[in-house]
Design a protein around this motif. Structure first.
Motif, PDB file in Angstrom:
ATOM      1  N   ALA A  33       0.854  -1.178   0.000  1.00 35.80           N
ATOM      2  CA  ALA A  33       0.000   0.000   0.000  1.00 35.80           C
ATOM      3  C   ALA A  33       0.894   1.235   0.000  1.00 35.80           C
ATOM      4  CB  ALA A  33      -0.903   0.019   1.229  1.00 35.80           C
ATOM      5  N   VAL A  34       0.536   2.193  -0.815  1.00 40.45           N
ATOM      6  CA  VAL A  34       1.226   3.492  -0.816  1.00 40.45           C
ATOM      7  C   VAL A  34       0.193   4.532  -0.399  1.00 40.45           C
ATOM      8  CG1 VAL A  34       2.521   5.181  -2.141  1.00 40.45           C
ATOM      9  CG2 VAL A  34       2.796   2.739  -2.617  1.00 40.45           C
ATOM     10  N   ALA A  35       0.533   5.292   0.613  1.00 41.49           N
ATOM     11  CA  ALA A  35      -0.427   6.220   1.209  1.00 41.49           C
ATOM     12  C   ALA A  35       0.124   7.635   1.253  1.00 41.49           C
ATOM     13  CB  ALA A  35      -0.767   5.762   2.625  1.00 41.49           C
ATOM     14  N   TRP A  36      -0.797   8.562   1.376  1.00 41.57           N
ATOM     15  CA  TRP A  36      -0.465   9.952   1.677  1.00 41.57           C
ATOM     16  C   TRP A  36      -0.969  10.266   3.087  1.00 41.57           C
ATOM     17  CZ3 TRP A  36       2.512  13.219  -1.138  1.00 41.57           C
ATOM     18  CH2 TRP A  36       2.775  12.857  -2.465  1.00 41.57           C
ATOM     19  N   PHE A  37      -0.095  10.890   3.845  1.00 41.89           N
ATOM     20  CA  PHE A  37      -0.447  11.411   5.158  1.00 41.89           C
ATOM     21  C   PHE A  37      -0.190  12.915   5.145  1.00 41.89           C
ATOM     22  CE2 PHE A  37      -1.069   7.759   7.981  1.00 41.89           C
ATOM     23  CZ  PHE A  37      -0.621   6.723   7.180  1.00 41.89           C
ATOM     24  N   ARG A  38      -0.766  13.623   6.089  1.00 45.43           N
ATOM     25  CA  ARG A  38      -0.488  15.048   6.202  1.00 45.43           C
ATOM     26  C   ARG A  38      -0.366  15.439   7.667  1.00 45.43           C
ATOM     27  NH1 ARG A  38      -6.208  17.630   3.996  1.00 45.43           N
ATOM     28  NH2 ARG A  38      -7.518  17.097   5.802  1.00 45.43           N
ATOM     29  N   GLN A  39       0.437  16.476   7.878  1.00 42.10           N
ATOM     30  CA  GLN A  39       0.645  16.961   9.230  1.00 42.10           C
ATOM     31  C   GLN A  39       0.582  18.480   9.225  1.00 42.10           C
ATOM     32  OE1 GLN A  39       4.284  15.633  11.123  1.00 42.10           O
ATOM     33  NE2 GLN A  39       3.418  15.985  13.146  1.00 42.10           N
ATOM     34  N   ALA A  40      -0.447  19.011   9.875  1.00 44.90           N
ATOM     35  CA  ALA A  40      -0.589  20.456  10.019  1.00 44.90           C
ATOM     36  C   ALA A  40       0.247  20.915  11.209  1.00 44.90           C
ATOM     37  CB  ALA A  40      -2.061  20.807  10.223  1.00 44.90           C
ATOM     38  N   PRO A  41       0.583  22.207  11.265  1.00 37.34           N
ATOM     39  CA  PRO A  41       1.383  22.718  12.382  1.00 37.34           C
ATOM     40  C   PRO A  41       0.732  22.408  13.728  1.00 37.34           C
ATOM     41  CG  PRO A  41       1.221  24.361  10.649  1.00 37.34           C
ATOM     42  CD  PRO A  41       0.307  23.250  10.254  1.00 37.34           C
ATOM     43  N   GLY A  42       1.504  21.825  14.622  1.00 40.75           N
ATOM     44  CA  GLY A  42       1.004  21.527  15.955  1.00 40.75           C
ATOM     45  C   GLY A  42       0.091  20.325  16.047  1.00 40.75           C
ATOM     46  N   GLU A  43      -0.068  19.609  14.938  1.00 42.88           N
ATOM     47  CA  GLU A  43      -0.973  18.461  14.903  1.00 42.88           C
ATOM     48  C   GLU A  43      -0.195  17.176  14.652  1.00 42.88           C
ATOM     49  OE1 GLU A  43      -4.203  20.885  15.602  1.00 42.88           O
ATOM     50  OE2 GLU A  43      -4.303  18.690  15.367  1.00 42.88           O
ATOM     51  N   GLY A  44      -0.882  16.061  14.843  1.00 42.90           N
ATOM     52  CA  GLY A  44      -0.292  14.774  14.521  1.00 42.90           C
ATOM     53  C   GLY A  44      -0.391  14.488  13.036  1.00 42.90           C
ATOM     54  N   ARG A  45       0.174  13.386  12.642  1.00 38.28           N
ATOM     55  CA  ARG A  45       0.162  12.973  11.235  1.00 38.28           C
ATOM     56  C   ARG A  45      -1.133  12.217  10.957  1.00 38.28           C
ATOM     57  NH1 ARG A  45       5.718  10.379   9.408  1.00 38.28           N
ATOM     58  NH2 ARG A  45       6.383  12.491   8.951  1.00 38.28           N
ATOM     59  N   ASP A  46      -1.892  12.685   9.985  1.00 38.27           N
ATOM     60  CA  ASP A  46      -3.201  12.102   9.671  1.00 38.27           C
ATOM     61  C   ASP A  46      -3.208  11.399   8.316  1.00 38.27           C
ATOM     62  OD1 ASP A  46      -4.867  14.991  11.066  1.00 38.27           O
ATOM     63  OD2 ASP A  46      -4.392  13.065  12.017  1.00 38.27           O
ATOM     64  N   PHE A  47      -3.905  10.304   8.275  1.00 34.94           N
ATOM     65  CA  PHE A  47      -4.108   9.561   7.022  1.00 34.94           C
ATOM     66  C   PHE A  47      -4.959  10.389   6.066  1.00 34.94           C
ATOM     67  CE2 PHE A  47      -4.676   5.965   4.299  1.00 34.94           C
ATOM     68  CZ  PHE A  47      -5.991   5.992   3.882  1.00 34.94           C
ATOM     69  N   VAL A  48      -4.572  10.404   4.790  1.00 38.05           N
ATOM     70  CA  VAL A  48      -5.330  11.109   3.766  1.00 38.05           C
ATOM     71  C   VAL A  48      -5.935  10.123   2.766  1.00 38.05           C
ATOM     72  CG1 VAL A  48      -5.198  12.783   1.879  1.00 38.05           C
ATOM     73  CG2 VAL A  48      -3.885  13.165   3.985  1.00 38.05           C
ATOM     74  N   ALA A  49      -5.084   9.300   2.166  1.00 40.79           N
ATOM     75  CA  ALA A  49      -5.549   8.368   1.141  1.00 40.79           C
ATOM     76  C   ALA A  49      -4.490   7.294   0.936  1.00 40.79           C
ATOM     77  CB  ALA A  49      -5.831   9.092  -0.171  1.00 40.79           C
ATOM     78  N   ALA A  50      -4.915   6.165   0.386  1.00 41.60           N
ATOM     79  CA  ALA A  50      -3.979   5.082   0.093  1.00 41.60           C
ATOM     80  C   ALA A  50      -4.455   4.309  -1.126  1.00 41.60           C
ATOM     81  CB  ALA A  50      -3.835   4.150   1.294  1.00 41.60           C
ATOM     82  N   VAL A  51      -3.509   3.653  -1.775  1.00 39.45           N
ATOM     83  CA  VAL A  51      -3.822   2.812  -2.925  1.00 39.45           C
ATOM     84  C   VAL A  51      -3.029   1.514  -2.801  1.00 39.45           C
ATOM     85  CG1 VAL A  51      -2.024   3.847  -4.389  1.00 39.45           C
ATOM     86  CG2 VAL A  51      -4.035   2.767  -5.447  1.00 39.45           C
ATOM     87  N   ILE A  52      -3.662   0.422  -3.167  1.00 45.15           N
ATOM     88  CA  ILE A  52      -2.983  -0.865  -3.194  1.00 45.15           C
ATOM     89  C   ILE A  52      -2.267  -0.985  -4.533  1.00 45.15           C
ATOM     90  CG2 ILE A  52      -3.219  -3.371  -3.075  1.00 45.15           C
ATOM     91  CD1 ILE A  52      -3.824  -1.945  -0.463  1.00 45.15           C
ATOM     92  N   TRP A  53      -0.956  -1.227  -4.480  1.00 43.32           N
ATOM     93  CA  TRP A  53      -0.136  -1.154  -5.683  1.00 43.32           C
ATOM     94  C   TRP A  53      -0.599  -2.105  -6.771  1.00 43.32           C
ATOM     95  CZ3 TRP A  53       2.811   2.402  -7.412  1.00 43.32           C
ATOM     96  CH2 TRP A  53       3.730   2.149  -8.425  1.00 43.32           C
ATOM     97  N   GLY A  54      -0.964  -3.329  -6.432  1.00 50.46           N
ATOM     98  CA  GLY A  54      -1.322  -4.325  -7.434  1.00 50.46           C
ATOM     99  C   GLY A  54      -2.678  -4.078  -8.070  1.00 50.46           C
ATOM    100  N   VAL A  55      -3.720  -4.058  -7.275  1.00 49.70           N
ATOM    101  CA  VAL A  55      -5.086  -3.995  -7.809  1.00 49.70           C
ATOM    102  C   VAL A  55      -5.598  -2.567  -7.976  1.00 49.70           C
ATOM    103  CG1 VAL A  55      -5.677  -6.254  -6.891  1.00 49.70           C
ATOM    104  CG2 VAL A  55      -6.117  -4.216  -5.514  1.00 49.70           C
TER     105      VAL A  55
END
Length: 123
Positions: A33-55
């Protein structure tokens, strides 16, 4: 060893669009799985989106569903995040990450990380 490099960050006005790209080097299997996370100032790292490489199955956080689209190009070894209808609250450092054995939404599940790219949305 898997290496990830993000590109495409920048500044955009609210309501605009931006596409981030994650270039992947090294060998990843179809179960990754390849995912994007984001982190705003003063915040934790949040999941944004992910894709399964094969399917190519994709997953989204509720906050971005309908506005963001994740896609992968197996021939170029890239994963893009197309972001539209951007809001000031989307401002963050966006990082791509990779893990084996399916998708996860917690940062600690991912073994490989890029350095991140800044996205700033002005009102």
């Amino acid at each position: 060893q898997v290496q990830l490099v993000e590109s495409g960050g920048g500044r955009v006005q609210a309501g605009g669009s931006l596409t981030l790209s994650c270039a992947i080097s090294g060998r990843i299997s179809s179960s990754y799985a390849v995912a994007w996370f984001r982190q705003a100032p003063g915040e934790g790292r949040d999941f944004v989106a992910a894709v399964i490489w094969g399917v190519g199955s994709s997953y989204y956080a509720t906050s971005v569903k309908g506005r963001f689209t994740i896609s992968r190009d197996n021939s170029k070894n890239t994963v893009d995040l197309h972001m539209s209808m951007l809001k000031p609250e989307d401002t963050a450092i966006y990082s791509c990450a990779a893990k084996d054995y399916g998708v996860g939404t917690m940062p600690g599940e991912y073994q490989y990380w890029g350095q991140g790219t800044q996205v700033t949305v002005s009102s």
